[in-house]
Design an enzyme around this catalytic site. Structure first.
Site: not given
Ligand code: AKB
Length: 342
Positions: A10, A13, A35, A53, A153, A157
């Protein structure tokens, strides 16, 4: 002979951009970056970049045949807003990607019979405050509290954190082969703000977007309410936290996952600071109720006392230094230069 390298996924980014600048300043570091996109031109000469990838196992096999990877910064991720539009793809990138990289670290450790360090940025998105009352009452959350994310997400995580923990402590616990040594270290970031890059696909993006729009003289309609509050930190502090944790003596660490943060601001307070620097900025509030609900589920602040105690973490930019010393002067300069070159 294979070359030693620090491997960064990544890399193109926002965090990658800032991290590469820092790591490349030490000429002993050889950086191998990966990336889907090319590296931005200003850092292109600082690393050996592979455009591809991370789920491509043939590509990874080729890389490990050429390099001895000592440390991995696994930054590649689909952020919270983007992940809600393609949850299965987010799972693939955020979870399968994590597993692929942990397997690579395990193999490297086994072949070379030495620990591989694996540094992973997690996020405030792993928290899930159930309602505004709890968010107000439990203001500064600790690592083990409210771990009930409401986004794909956030789920990805927190599972990534657990996988890292598992690979570093229990992987192959019943197998006959020798154990592998993965030194997994993770920080949970708040919203990040850089003077030099803009995020994309996140839900904390309104902070940086408001500031950069004002500096460009563009109107900005903020997608959360004025009273929406989460913690933030500058990009240089984010990178500092990764490097400090990476260099901390193992015996000082009492956990593998640490909160880090700097200041907590409402969107209205960010607007006030932006207006103080750019009095003509046109900032309005047009909340998107769905994105708002995500921000409402994130804590108002983080308790980062464990990081402060164990490895001496403290941000260099408090809220005043963030805006007055880092963000405003650098953003002004950035857009002034852009105007001059147009
Ligand atoms: C997001 O907004 O998804 C990120 C984070 C808070 O991890 N910036």
């Amino acid at each position: 002979m294979r070359k030693h390298a620090i491997f960064i996924t990544g890399a193109s980014g926002e965090v990658g951009h800032a991290l590469i600048h820092h790591l490349a300043a030490d000429s002993d570091n050889r950086l191998l970056t990966l990336d889907l996109k090319a590296l931005p031109p200003d850092i292109a000469s600082l690393a050996t970049h592979v455009q591809g990838d991370m789920l491509d196992t043939n590509l990874l096999a080729r890389l490990v045949s050429e390099y001895e990877i000592d440390t991995i910064y696994h930054l590649a991720a689909l952020l919270s807003t983007r992940a809600e539009f393609s949850p299965e793809m987010a799972h693939q990138v955020n979870v399968e990607g994590m597993l692929t990289l942990l397997k690579l670290a395990a193999e490297q450790s086994q072949w070379r019979n030495r620990p591989i360090q694996f540094v992973f940025p997690s996020s405030i998105a792993i928290y899930g405050m159930p309602d505004p009352e709890s968010k107000a009452l439990y203001n500064r959350v600790r690592e083990f509290e409210w771990n009930q994310p409401r986004t794909m997400y956030g789920c990805n995580k927190i599972y990534g954190e657990m996988l890292g923990n598992y690979y570093s402590k229990h992987f192959r616990q019943l197998a006959a082969e020798a154990p592998v040594h993965i030194d997994f270290r993770c920080v949970r970031f708040p919203g990040l703000i850089s003077a030099f890059t803009l995020p994309s696909g996140g839900t904390s993006d309104y902070g940086p977007e408001m500031l950069h729009a004002a500096a460009k003289g563009e109107p900005y309609a903020c997608f959360v309410r004025e009273d929406a509050r989460i913690p933030f930190m500058t990009m240089p502090d984010a990178v500092r936290s990764l490097l400090l944790l990476s260099h901390a003596p193992a015996e000082k660490l009492t956990r593998r996952v640490y909160n880090v943060t700097s200041f907590s601001l409402s969107a209205g307070e960010i607007r006030d600071r932006v207006l103080a620097a750019f009095p003509d900025a046109q900032i309005t509030f047009a909340p998107d109720l769905k994105r708002q609900a995500i921000v409402d589920s994130w804590p108002a602040d983080l308790d980062d006392s464990a990081a402060r105690r164990d490895w001496g973490w403290s941000p260099q930019h408090d809220v005043d230094a963030a805006f007055d010393d880092y963000l405003i002067p650098n953003i002004r300069e950035r857009y002034r230069r852009k105007e001059e070159t147009q």
